[in-house]
Design an enzyme around this catalytic site. Sequence first.
Site, PDB file in Angstrom:
ATOM      1  N   TYR A 108       1.002  -1.349  -0.201  1.00 19.46           N
ATOM      2  CA  TYR A 108      -0.081   0.211  -0.075  1.00 19.46           C
ATOM      3  C   TYR A 108       0.968   1.009   0.474  1.00 19.46           C
ATOM      4  O   TYR A 108       1.876   1.379  -0.505  1.00 19.46           O
ATOM      5  CB  TYR A 108      -0.982  -0.207   1.398  1.00 19.46           C
ATOM      6  CG  TYR A 108      -2.148   0.728   0.821  1.00 19.46           C
ATOM      7  CD1 TYR A 108      -3.109   0.563  -0.313  1.00 19.46           C
ATOM      8  CD2 TYR A 108      -2.610   1.875   2.034  1.00 19.46           C
ATOM      9  CE1 TYR A 108      -4.364   1.197  -0.715  1.00 19.46           C
ATOM     10  CE2 TYR A 108      -3.757   2.690   1.192  1.00 19.46           C
ATOM     11  CZ  TYR A 108      -4.070   2.413   0.076  1.00 19.46           C
ATOM     12  OH  TYR A 108      -5.487   2.945  -0.770  1.00 19.46           O
ATOM     13  N   ARG A 161      -9.185  10.699  -8.158  1.00 16.14           N
ATOM     14  CA  ARG A 161      -8.137  11.273  -6.369  1.00 16.14           C
ATOM     15  C   ARG A 161      -7.447  10.127  -5.966  1.00 16.14           C
ATOM     16  O   ARG A 161      -7.782  10.183  -4.403  1.00 16.14           O
ATOM     17  CB  ARG A 161      -9.196  12.110  -5.424  1.00 16.14           C
ATOM     18  CG  ARG A 161      -8.079  12.841  -4.986  1.00 16.14           C
ATOM     19  CD  ARG A 161      -7.679  13.527  -3.966  1.00 16.14           C
ATOM     20  NE  ARG A 161      -7.492  11.816  -2.804  1.00 16.14           N
ATOM     21  CZ  ARG A 161      -7.557  11.413  -2.036  1.00 16.14           C
ATOM     22  NH1 ARG A 161      -8.023  12.098  -1.025  1.00 16.14           N
ATOM     23  NH2 ARG A 161      -6.879   9.860  -1.514  1.00 16.14           N
ATOM     24  N   LYS A 179      -6.343  -1.908  -1.339  1.00 16.19           N
ATOM     25  CA  LYS A 179      -7.337  -1.896  -0.064  1.00 16.19           C
ATOM     26  C   LYS A 179      -7.908  -3.271   0.607  1.00 16.19           C
ATOM     27  O   LYS A 179      -7.847  -3.582   1.640  1.00 16.19           O
ATOM     28  CB  LYS A 179      -7.892  -1.169   0.311  1.00 16.19           C
ATOM     29  CG  LYS A 179      -7.218   0.778  -0.164  1.00 16.19           C
ATOM     30  CD  LYS A 179      -8.292   1.644   1.388  1.00 16.19           C
ATOM     31  CE  LYS A 179      -6.819   2.629   2.089  1.00 16.19           C
ATOM     32  NZ  LYS A 179      -7.694   3.990   2.185  1.00 16.19           N
ATOM     33  N   GLU A 250     -13.929   4.618  -2.669  1.00 20.96           N
ATOM     34  CA  GLU A 250     -12.465   5.277  -2.056  1.00 20.96           C
ATOM     35  C   GLU A 250     -11.808   5.534  -3.793  1.00 20.96           C
ATOM     36  O   GLU A 250     -11.156   5.518  -4.381  1.00 20.96           O
ATOM     37  CB  GLU A 250     -11.171   3.465  -2.405  1.00 20.96           C
ATOM     38  CG  GLU A 250      -9.823   3.734  -2.182  1.00 20.96           C
ATOM     39  CD  GLU A 250     -10.033   4.332  -0.785  1.00 20.96           C
ATOM     40  OE1 GLU A 250     -10.474   4.128  -0.078  1.00 20.96           O
ATOM     41  OE2 GLU A 250      -8.656   4.507  -0.593  1.00 20.96           O
ATOM     42  N   ASP A 251     -11.150   7.020  -2.984  1.00 18.38           N
ATOM     43  CA  ASP A 251     -10.574   7.848  -3.662  1.00 18.38           C
ATOM     44  C   ASP A 251     -11.087   8.359  -5.309  1.00 18.38           C
ATOM     45  O   ASP A 251     -10.856   8.511  -6.436  1.00 18.38           O
ATOM     46  CB  ASP A 251      -8.964   7.156  -4.829  1.00 18.38           C
ATOM     47  CG  ASP A 251      -8.205   7.739  -3.602  1.00 18.38           C
ATOM     48  OD1 ASP A 251      -8.330   7.458  -2.821  1.00 18.38           O
ATOM     49  OD2 ASP A 251      -6.742   6.766  -3.567  1.00 18.38           O
ATOM     50  N   ASP A 273     -13.424   5.585   2.807  1.00 27.58           N
ATOM     51  CA  ASP A 273     -12.820   6.174   4.023  1.00 27.58           C
ATOM     52  C   ASP A 273     -12.038   7.645   4.160  1.00 27.58           C
ATOM     53  O   ASP A 273     -11.104   7.783   5.163  1.00 27.58           O
ATOM     54  CB  ASP A 273     -11.727   4.898   2.807  1.00 27.58           C
ATOM     55  CG  ASP A 273     -10.424   4.791   4.219  1.00 27.58           C
ATOM     56  OD1 ASP A 273     -10.502   4.857   5.456  1.00 27.58           O
ATOM     57  OD2 ASP A 273      -9.286   4.256   3.864  1.00 27.58           O
ATOM     58  N   ASP A 274     -11.556   8.072   2.310  1.00 28.76           N
ATOM     59  CA  ASP A 274     -10.435   9.385   2.695  1.00 28.76           C
ATOM     60  C   ASP A 274     -11.211  10.274   3.831  1.00 28.76           C
ATOM     61  O   ASP A 274     -10.742  11.074   3.867  1.00 28.76           O
ATOM     62  CB  ASP A 274     -10.813   9.648   1.022  1.00 28.76           C
ATOM     63  CG  ASP A 274     -10.807   8.278   0.107  1.00 28.76           C
ATOM     64  OD1 ASP A 274      -9.647   8.014   0.465  1.00 28.76           O
ATOM     65  OD2 ASP A 274     -10.982   8.069  -0.478  1.00 28.76           O
ATOM     66  N   ASN A 414      -0.352  12.021   1.417  1.00 29.40           N
ATOM     67  CA  ASN A 414       0.441  11.115   1.078  1.00 29.40           C
ATOM     68  C   ASN A 414       1.185  11.604  -0.881  1.00 29.40           C
ATOM     69  O   ASN A 414       0.402  12.355  -1.150  1.00 29.40           O
ATOM     70  CB  ASN A 414      -0.555   9.844   1.123  1.00 29.40           C
ATOM     71  CG  ASN A 414      -0.666   9.407   2.329  1.00 29.40           C
ATOM     72  OD1 ASN A 414       0.228   9.336   2.753  1.00 29.40           O
ATOM     73  ND2 ASN A 414      -1.801   8.478   2.693  1.00 29.40           N
TER      74      ASN A 414
HETATM   75  P1  NAD Z   1      -8.647  16.850  -1.854  1.00 27.59           P
HETATM   76  O1  NAD Z   1      -8.602  16.643  -3.588  1.00 27.59           O
HETATM   77  O2  NAD Z   1      -9.819  16.055  -0.900  1.00 27.59           O
HETATM   78  O3  NAD Z   1      -8.336  17.941  -0.587  1.00 27.59           O
HETATM   79  C1  NAD Z   1      -7.176  18.584  -1.039  1.00 27.59           C
HETATM   80  C2  NAD Z   1      -6.926  20.375  -0.144  1.00 27.59           C
HETATM   81  O4  NAD Z   1      -5.669  20.663  -0.809  1.00 27.59           O
HETATM   82  C3  NAD Z   1      -7.672  20.874  -1.167  1.00 27.59           C
HETATM   83  O5  NAD Z   1      -8.805  21.961  -0.485  1.00 27.59           O
HETATM   84  C4  NAD Z   1      -6.874  22.055  -2.215  1.00 27.59           C
HETATM   85  O6  NAD Z   1      -8.156  22.982  -2.477  1.00 27.59           O
HETATM   86  C5  NAD Z   1      -5.923  22.179  -0.911  1.00 27.59           C
HETATM   87  N1  NAD Z   1      -4.903  22.739  -1.240  1.00 27.59           N
HETATM   88  C6  NAD Z   1      -4.578  22.743  -2.594  1.00 27.59           C
HETATM   89  N2  NAD Z   1      -3.314  22.946  -3.016  1.00 27.59           N
HETATM   90  C7  NAD Z   1      -2.759  24.043  -1.449  1.00 27.59           C
HETATM   91  C8  NAD Z   1      -1.590  24.721  -1.440  1.00 27.59           C
HETATM   92  N3  NAD Z   1      -1.159  25.249  -2.161  1.00 27.59           N
HETATM   93  N4  NAD Z   1      -2.094  25.243  -0.358  1.00 27.59           N
HETATM   94  C9  NAD Z   1      -3.452  25.070   0.865  1.00 27.59           C
HETATM   95  N5  NAD Z   1      -4.300  23.829   0.112  1.00 27.59           N
HETATM   96  C10 NAD Z   1      -4.233  23.650  -0.969  1.00 27.59           C
HETATM   97  O7  NAD Z   1      -7.775  15.779  -1.086  1.00 27.59           O
HETATM   98  P2  NAD Z   1      -8.656  14.903   0.049  1.00 27.59           P
HETATM   99  O8  NAD Z   1      -9.011  13.893   0.145  1.00 27.59           O
HETATM  100  O9  NAD Z   1      -8.505  16.155   1.498  1.00 27.59           O
HETATM  101  O10 NAD Z   1      -7.081  14.988   0.686  1.00 27.59           O
HETATM  102  C11 NAD Z   1      -5.188  15.403   0.979  1.00 27.59           C
HETATM  103  C12 NAD Z   1      -3.891  14.663   1.025  1.00 27.59           C
HETATM  104  O11 NAD Z   1      -4.242  14.235   2.185  1.00 27.59           O
HETATM  105  C13 NAD Z   1      -3.675  13.385  -0.223  1.00 27.59           C
HETATM  106  O12 NAD Z   1      -1.929  13.647   0.121  1.00 27.59           O
HETATM  107  C14 NAD Z   1      -3.745  12.273   1.061  1.00 27.59           C
HETATM  108  O13 NAD Z   1      -3.301  11.426   0.222  1.00 27.59           O
HETATM  109  C15 NAD Z   1      -3.200  12.808   2.253  1.00 27.59           C
HETATM  110  N6  NAD Z   1      -5.455  11.751   2.903  1.00 27.59           N
HETATM  111  C16 NAD Z   1      -3.973  11.532   4.074  1.00 27.59           C
HETATM  112  C17 NAD Z   1      -4.566   9.803   5.226  1.00 27.59           C
HETATM  113  C18 NAD Z   1      -3.872   9.407   5.587  1.00 27.59           C
HETATM  114  O14 NAD Z   1      -2.305   9.917   6.163  1.00 27.59           O
HETATM  115  N7  NAD Z   1      -4.111   8.892   6.518  1.00 27.59           N
HETATM  116  C19 NAD Z   1      -6.272   9.548   4.314  1.00 27.59           C
HETATM  117  C20 NAD Z   1      -6.819  10.877   3.259  1.00 27.59           C
HETATM  118  C21 NAD Z   1      -6.068  11.741   2.470  1.00 27.59           C
END
Ligand code: NAD
Length: 557
Positions: A108, A161, A179, A250-251, A273-274, A414
């Site tokens: 993963y 995504r 997953k 998912e995603d 899950d996200d 990530n």
């Molecule tokens: P998403 O696309 O829904 O949200 C991303 C957000 O970041 C949006 O609001 C966007 O406007 C903002 N953004 C983009 N560029 C930016 C910048 N330069 N400055 C500030 N904000 C900015 O994505 P998501 O599902 O919310 O995931 C976001 C990140 O979190 C991903 O990298 C994902 O891998 C990570 N994530 C980690 C975990 C975990 O560690 N458990 C779980 C879920 C998501």
Amino acid sequence: MNPSALSTGLSAWGEPPLLTGSQVLTNPLLNKGTAFTDRERDVLGLRGLLPPRVFTLEEQLQRTLTSLRSKSSNIEKYIYLTTLQNRNEVLFYRTVIDHIEEMVPLIYTPTVGEACQKYGAIYTKPRGMFISLRDRGHVAEILRHWPQAGVRLIVVTDGERILGLGDLGALGMGIPVGKLALYTACAGLHPGYTLPITLDVGTDNAELRAGSAYIGLKQPRARGADYDDFIEEFALAVKEVFPKALVQWEDFGNTNAFRVLHNYRHRLPSFNDDIQGTAAVALAGVLGGLRLTGGKLAEQKILFLGAGEAGTGIADLYVAAARDEGLSEAEARLRCWFVDSKGLVVQGRGDTLASHKLPYAHKHAPVATLAEAVKLLKPTALIGVSGMPATFTREIVELMAANNPRPIIFALSNPTSKAECTAEQAYTWSSGRAIFASGSPFPPFELNGVRHVSGQGNNIYIFPGVGLGALVSEAREVTDAMFLSAARTLAGLVQTEDLAMGRVYPSLTKIREVSLKIATAVATAAHDSGLASVPRPDDITEDVRGRMFEPVYREYV
Ligand code: NAD
């Protein structure tokens, strides 16, 4: 004509038997490879099809580890493990479970990100189902092509995504496959009941569409009614063909994810899950951090970088938890602030805010940068979910450390290349005081003779247990209260030794026990809230434990 010859298509070469034992060699759920006993080889007609020496599972595992570790890159290890999974699931899961810390980053995050990007090139054997827009009107019929009856768990993506990597279209299949492998490894869901699905609705990734190796539909993504009608057909088809299945969305991109979740969460047992899994794991991390600082949840001020699925999902669950601690909803929301790509999310900012951001658009003067927001708001916790690397700068971490004796700093984006800062940076710039966790793992770091072991805020701690609990209780819905109880259960399982190292999550080596406890909490919540569809067992823990798949070989004869 003999139907057996017809079905094998080999009549020109004589009359082979319809079913031979050798078929078990090609069925990964049955295959034992070199571990078939002499008696099994005789009775099942396997003599000559295998080298003569009979190995034990343990010996096979050692051979597997030697081969795996000889590979020079993680992507080669991913391919090796995928091939093993397609050949012999017991050996695959034994390998993953017994070496979980080594294997999870390979099957993963972070490796799965690279695997998805290269899925077209490394794709050899189909795993899971691809259902595309071209299949409209026939989705139920197509689901019936799945060879395994009685599917109980579906992880489905539309590939828009993928992790922090964006729109990978049909290449996103690596995610549901990965997953579901984690479900089996971490919570003991039998692999035979799981089904990974990619809904191919096109891709807006023009580079992919232009590539000759792309495996999906070469057309822009369907939007609006075309998209919604397709998802509706899919949901109805799942209900019809696999009525007991739990669906994990998912995603999905955030323009669809919230709507899909809200449209279906009360109509079929499903969760995202996200949004919800991330929320629970991050909240558990904050609760774990508070065990170090001694603070209360309701006293925190959390600043998020990134106002998407992850960020607003975490804030929503924080609000639910803070209300349990006595805050009103409005007071709890005021403790969560967001910086997105356009600066601090505030009322009247001048752009149209997506509906999931609106509850967190507070009255405040415009603020352009994260550093300025940290200076003005003085948050106790900073959570990065933006997918934007290197955004927690030295200045920002130093500000957090100046304002808090133990600042909570989570860089959750990530894969590793997207993390807002590294563990080393967080510890160095805060003089070792940061309570740090990340989405992808970082190695331990020593500063001034102190060894810091950061936690990985990996959804793996939450979704397998939540899914298992919902499945054993046959919950009609997966509620926020279930995620909250999962978060609290997880935080309660962090040991004093973990906290002493600065780690706000339990060791991954305890994951099956963690999943068992979370599944028990979720199943209990389902029974308590009247959402379970089965009678309450006398002992929920034992009921859950008894259903967990253990990768051991069965004796066939
Ligand atoms: P998403 O696309 O829904 O949200 C991303 C957000 O970041 C949006 O609001 C966007 O406007 C903002 N953004 C983009 N560029 C930016 C910048 N330069 N400055 C500030 N904000 C900015 O994505 P998501 O599902 O919310 O995931 C976001 C990140 O979190 C991903 O990298 C994902 O891998 C990570 N994530 C980690 C975990 C975990 O560690 N458990 C779980 C879920 C998501």
